[in-house]
Design an enzyme around this catalytic site. Sequence first.
Site: not given
Ligand code: PMP
Length: 412
Positions: A127, A202, A228, A368
């Site tokens: 991400h 992560d 999440k 993203c």
């Molecule tokens: N890492 C991963 C694998 C994600 O899927 C996400 C959120 N889609 C994030 C990081 C970032 O999370 P946040 O927007 O809650 O900071």
Amino acid sequence: MRIKKTLGGKYMRSYKNDFPIFQKNKKFVYLDSAATSQKPKIVLDAIQEYYATYNANVRRGLYPIAEKATKKVEKVREQVARFINAKDPSEIIFVRNATEAINLAAYSFASHNIAKGDSVVTTIMEHHSNFVPWQQLAIQKNADFVVLDISEDGFLDLDLKIKKAKILTLTHVSNVLGTINQIKDIIKQAKAINPQIKVLVDAAQSIPHMKVDVQNLDCDFLAFSGHKMMAATGIGVLYGKRELLKQMRPFLYGGEMIKEVSIAKTTFTDIPYKFEAGTPDIAGIVSFGAAIEYLKSTGIETIQKHENRLIAYSLSRMKEIEGLTIYGPKDIEKRSGVVSFNLNGIHAHDVAQVLGDMDICIRSGHHCAMPLHKRLGITASARVSFYIYNNEEDVDKLIESIKKVKKIFKYG
Ligand code: PMP
């Protein structure tokens, strides 16, 4: 409690009843939990109770509700520590989200440990939150930014590039492919090749759905978001090994993270507080405690099994649809409850928009993860993602609606 018969013929609880959002509109199908999860009533109640009965700032006031709020925050820190099997609650730093957790690690650890000629290793399936901070750090430090590739079916290609690396930062579960990386083996292998290497995991897409044990994994850092995993938005965690956190400098400066301040200098308090400048998201932390209670009482293994069944069912039903390409591992055991796909000739945004009009919420775009989409040779995909409140009926509605999308666009 409502009991429902599932495909396998077994009877199980309908978890939807625990989530007020599903009570308002029975037709509503939510398949975007990888973006954010819905919140059970006990989480909403915990937030309400905090604001209605003990709203006060923490670690400042000496009156009863301030003490109650402070105790609650520390209790949740202990809950989080137990949830991921950290050695000590002081290894749990409350931040806004996974993104902030990763940035904290990048700036506080890496910015003081990475110099010209070192390398920072990440993967193509990250991400942007676990890609851009490291890329920017490498640019600033004149360090090498090394990106590990994936194999054709979406697994990581770990190689000797980590020999010179100061840090390896990678996702546990891909938010696009659903791939579950064999993180324990990867960390073991990385540390055998390079004993000095630090590893950040992560866990944004893994912790809500599977058991994560930081001591067992032997990761140095772990980042995740509360929203999440059924908590409110605005609260996340950076776990770090105690000795590492102690060596690191603060990321943010301000109130409640100092020992002493004079015109000439400031000394900082101990971990975790030296990383928690300013008023924290107290209601968010309270909600996190309730979310963990909910996850524990449901059982993380129950959640995982339920999702595995749904993935198997949705993958088999998706095969009915001609022109539908699914990305990620074919082996169900090796993927989590995220399924990204494209419908031949129809843009992912069109698919998501039309499904949205039918009360089915899915995500579309690059999620993203632009480098990964480029690697897959696409610019966008549609993504469905499951949680405990989804069921086979949701999948059936999805499949029938995708078929309608094809008709609307006169394809197939
Ligand atoms: N890492 C991963 C694998 C994600 O899927 C996400 C959120 N889609 C994030 C990081 C970032 O999370 P946040 O927007 O809650 O900071």
